[in-house]
Motif scaffolding. Structure first.
Motif, short mmCIF file in Angstrom:
data_model
loop_
_atom_site.label_atom_id
_atom_site.label_comp_id
_atom_site.label_asym_id
_atom_site.label_seq_id
_atom_site.Cartn_x
_atom_site.Cartn_y
_atom_site.Cartn_z
N ASP A 195 -7.51 5.25 -8.22
CA ASP A 195 -6.15 5.28 -7.71
C ASP A 195 -6.10 4.40 -6.47
N MET A 196 -4.92 3.81 -6.19
CA MET A 196 -4.79 2.97 -5.02
C MET A 196 -5.08 3.73 -3.74
N ASP A 197 -4.78 5.02 -3.72
CA ASP A 197 -5.06 5.83 -2.54
C ASP A 197 -6.55 5.88 -2.24
N GLN A 200 -7.27 3.09 -0.09
CA GLN A 200 -6.60 3.20 1.20
C GLN A 200 -7.38 4.08 2.18
N CYS A 212 -1.72 6.33 2.58
CA CYS A 212 -1.75 6.72 1.17
C CYS A 212 -0.40 7.29 0.71
#
Length: 271
Positions: A195-197, A200, A212
């Motif tokens: 996930d992009m988070d 982050q 996030c």
């Protein structure tokens, strides 16, 4: 006529008292760290409460000192304010009707998804201009540092019931597979692209997951919880205000009827 005016004044005094929980609700929201960073609901609530206080005061003065134009002003202005309060109550309920936490395996706390919340709520945090200010405000708080003081062992932390804001901002999402060192320091896995988070997350205590989407979702979940509490108070006050307003209208009508009857008995029904 004097008795009716006194009754109207007493009713408006009750309306003045009913402005207190509205103003108090707005002040309470300003004391909550998340709402103090976002600054959306508290000032409309405070302003509306102050206006109700001022209008009720006008009705109180008009009732006891027999000033008809003040009473008419009260009836019109209070009706407008009641409608505005009703709209605010419905609006808060509608924008907080969506958004809830998700359980994750072997965790007592919940995690949150930004897309679960209403579009209006998401727009309050999605733009980088708005979020940069909110993130700076959140990162200056002690909410994440408090976790380090409270939980030393991984299992203790996993069994903790932390706030949505702490869940979203102070740790990486569970699906990222980070290894616990302490609540705000985690060892990155070999593959953290779930996930992009996950990309982050930063162990820098000023960064953490404040960038996030999970942090934005946690903020909205916190706000939703507090706004729902505020909405309950506003709803109860609204019902009481409507009751007081209707009683006041009846008292005012009876006062005008008594005055007209008195003039008629004196042979001057028009003046």
């Amino acid at each position: 006529m004097a008795l009716s005016n006194n009754v109207i004044g007493a009713i408006n005094f009750i309306a003045m008292l009913l402005s207190i929980p509205i103003i108090g609700t707005g002040i309470w929201l300003t004391t909550q760290p998340d709402n103090s960073c976002v600054k959306i609901l508290q000032w409309p609530v405070i302003i509306l409460g102050v206006l109700i206080l001022v209008v009720a005061l006008a009705g109180f003065i008009g009732g006891f000192w027999r000033i008809p134009w003040l009473l008419i002003f009260y009836l019109i202005a209070m009706l407008i304010l009641i409608i505005l309060l009703a709209c605010l109550v419905v609006f808060v309920y509608m924008v907080t009707s969506r958004g809830s936490g998700h359980m994750v395996p072997s965790r007592a706390y919940l995690e949150y998804n930004l897309d679960d919340f209403s579009g209006w709520m998401r727009r309050r945090v999605r733009s980088s201009f708005k979020w940069d200010r909110i993130r700076s405000c959140l990162s200056s708080s002690s909410m994440c540092a408090e976790l380090n003081q409270s939980y030393r062992m991984a299992q203790d932390f996993f069994n903790a019931h932390i706030t949505p804001l702490q869940s979203g901002c102070c740790k990486p999402p569970t699906e990222c597979g980070y290894t616990f060192v302490n609540p705000t320091y985690w060892i990155s896995p070999i593959n953290n692209a779930a996930d992009m988070d996950c990309l982050q997350w930063n162990n820098d205590q000023t960064q953490l997951c404040y960038s996030c989407n999970s942090c934005k979702a946690g903020l909205l979940a916190n706000i939703k919880k507090e706004w729902r509490k505020a909405d309950i108070i506003l709803t109860i006050t609204l019902v009481a205000l409507i009751a007081v307003y209707l009683i006041g209208c009846c008292a005012f009508r009876n006062a005008k009827t008594d005055e007209l009857f008195r003039k008629y008995k004196q042979g001057d029904p028009y003046n």
